[in-house]
Design a protein around this motif. Structure first.
Motif, PDB file in Angstrom:
ATOM      1  N   UNK A   1       0.816  -1.211   0.000  1.00 14.18           N
ATOM      2  CA  UNK A   1       0.000   0.000   0.000  1.00 14.18           C
ATOM      3  C   UNK A   1       0.855   1.269   0.000  1.00 14.18           C
ATOM      4  N   UNK A   2       0.544   2.177  -0.910  1.00 14.99           N
ATOM      5  CA  UNK A   2       1.162   3.511  -0.872  1.00 14.99           C
ATOM      6  C   UNK A   2       0.077   4.536  -1.214  1.00 14.99           C
ATOM      7  N   UNK A   3       0.459   5.789  -1.332  1.00 14.73           N
ATOM      8  CA  UNK A   3      -0.519   6.821  -1.684  1.00 14.73           C
ATOM      9  C   UNK A   3      -1.019   6.560  -3.097  1.00 14.73           C
ATOM     10  N   UNK A   4      -2.286   6.223  -3.228  1.00 13.68           N
ATOM     11  CA  UNK A   4      -2.905   5.982  -4.522  1.00 13.68           C
ATOM     12  C   UNK A   4      -2.913   4.533  -4.972  1.00 13.68           C
ATOM     13  N   UNK A   5      -2.051   3.711  -4.370  1.00 15.47           N
ATOM     14  CA  UNK A   5      -1.918   2.320  -4.844  1.00 15.47           C
ATOM     15  C   UNK A   5      -1.189   2.282  -6.183  1.00 15.47           C
TER      16      UNK A   5
ATOM     17  N   UNK B   1     -20.657   7.225   4.252  1.00 17.09           N
ATOM     18  CA  UNK B   1     -19.497   8.002   3.807  1.00 17.09           C
ATOM     19  C   UNK B   1     -18.668   8.452   4.997  1.00 17.09           C
ATOM     20  N   UNK B   2     -17.463   7.893   5.087  1.00 19.49           N
ATOM     21  CA  UNK B   2     -16.518   8.335   6.113  1.00 19.49           C
ATOM     22  C   UNK B   2     -15.617   9.412   5.504  1.00 19.49           C
ATOM     23  N   UNK B   3     -15.082  10.315   6.352  1.00 18.03           N
ATOM     24  CA  UNK B   3     -14.216  11.379   5.819  1.00 18.03           C
ATOM     25  C   UNK B   3     -12.931  10.836   5.208  1.00 18.03           C
ATOM     26  N   UNK B   4     -12.396  11.584   4.238  1.00 13.39           N
ATOM     27  CA  UNK B   4     -11.119  11.250   3.597  1.00 13.39           C
ATOM     28  C   UNK B   4      -9.965  11.305   4.599  1.00 13.39           C
ATOM     29  N   UNK B   5     -10.045  12.237   5.549  1.00 12.91           N
ATOM     30  CA  UNK B   5      -8.942  12.409   6.516  1.00 12.91           C
ATOM     31  C   UNK B   5      -9.062  11.400   7.658  1.00 12.91           C
TER      32      UNK B   5
ATOM     33  N   UNK C   1       1.989  13.214   1.332  1.00 12.45           N
ATOM     34  CA  UNK C   1       0.583  13.348   0.926  1.00 12.45           C
ATOM     35  C   UNK C   1      -0.328  13.103   2.127  1.00 12.45           C
ATOM     36  N   UNK C   2      -0.016  12.078   2.894  1.00 14.89           N
ATOM     37  CA  UNK C   2      -0.808  11.748   4.092  1.00 14.89           C
ATOM     38  C   UNK C   2      -0.864  12.927   5.063  1.00 14.89           C
ATOM     39  N   UNK C   3       0.287  13.572   5.254  1.00 14.73           N
ATOM     40  CA  UNK C   3       0.358  14.658   6.228  1.00 14.73           C
ATOM     41  C   UNK C   3      -0.157  15.978   5.664  1.00 14.73           C
ATOM     42  N   UNK C   4       0.294  16.316   4.456  1.00 12.87           N
ATOM     43  CA  UNK C   4       0.007  17.661   3.934  1.00 12.87           C
ATOM     44  C   UNK C   4      -1.365  17.761   3.270  1.00 12.87           C
TER      45      UNK C   4
END
Lengths: 164, 164
Positions: free
Chosen positions: A58-62, B22-26, B74-77
């Motif tokens: 798993x990574x950002x976006x797959x 629908x759960x939030x993206x964050x 990406x996860x953080x920002x």
């Protein structure tokens, strides 16, 4: 208190039910799943995987990056997997930015210049699955007889739909 | 029949129970877990994560590569995570080879020259956790106030032990 400390506590209860059992290093189904880090996708229950069944990457976006290829080559050549599933999903974080806007944000927030770096955003999730399947099919490091499939997971319904 | 077809079938039963929500993206906990693709580690139940709780990033070994940094930024920002857990495990596939022997094997099996490429094997699992925590702490792209923790997961017992 960090969440890490909470995870350690919760894990003690999990381990108490887990018991002691040694499963083989090589995944039983010989499958590697390539998917996104998204918090709303729990891969094992969504696909019906038991412990020991399949590698989960798993990574950002797959996205199929060089590091994904590194991992897949180890998965296949050291641990015998022969099938890959590329699984992207609806409402993905990789659909929320462009490289240019993200580089501006990083410059402003962290003072680091990442202009020109590809953070692998996408707009059409079926196209991103097809693009990543194509990278796998074209890679010299992935044998031609490896089965490669693709799908999109709907984070609202839990349903997975094949992409051809 | 590929396993992919079986996963599609199993997933229909999962989706039927999932319902629509629908759960939030964050992610709710603002945590990203960096771990290995190993089939014997199911991250969500092992740490007590519900759907929507945390990002889960996995590659061969759970190593902090450039692609991991891309994903964590990406996860953080973009999605607001502020804590990272590096989780390696016992009996890891990354402990089963050296770069040299692996390159020889790839040359023989696939006819591809990967000599000089680092496939990121390791021998001591606590040292690999410390090395990857150090890479995160030294990265310009990870802010200094992000909480970084490390642990080793025992695939035989399900127990997670902190590494300092």
């Amino acid at each position: 208190m960090s969440y890490f400390e909470k995870f350690l506590t919760t894990n003690q209860a999990y381990a108490a039910l887990h018991g002691t059992a040694h499963l083989p290093l090589k995944p039983k189904t010989q499958v590697a799943i390539v998917t996104c880090m998204d918090s709303r996708l729990h891969v094992a229950p969504a696909l019906g995987l038991a412990l020991g069944d399949a590698h989960i990457l798993r990574n950002a976006g797959g996205r199929v990056t060089e590091d994904m290829i590194r991992s897949l080559v180890i998965s296949q050549q050291q641990m015998g997997t022969r099938e890959i599933v590329v699984l992207h999903h609806t409402d993905c974080g990789a659909q929320t930015f462009t490289n240019e806007a993200f580089a501006d944000h990083i410059q402003q927030e962290l003072g680091v210049d990442v202009a020109g770096q590809d953070f692998l955003p996408f707009t059409d999730v079926e196209e991103s699955v097809r693009a990543d399947m194509a990278i796998l099919r074209q890679s010299d490091l992935i044998p031609d007889d490896v089965i490669i499939s693709g799908a999109v997971y709907d984070v609202d319904t839990g349903l997975m739909t094949e992409v051809r």
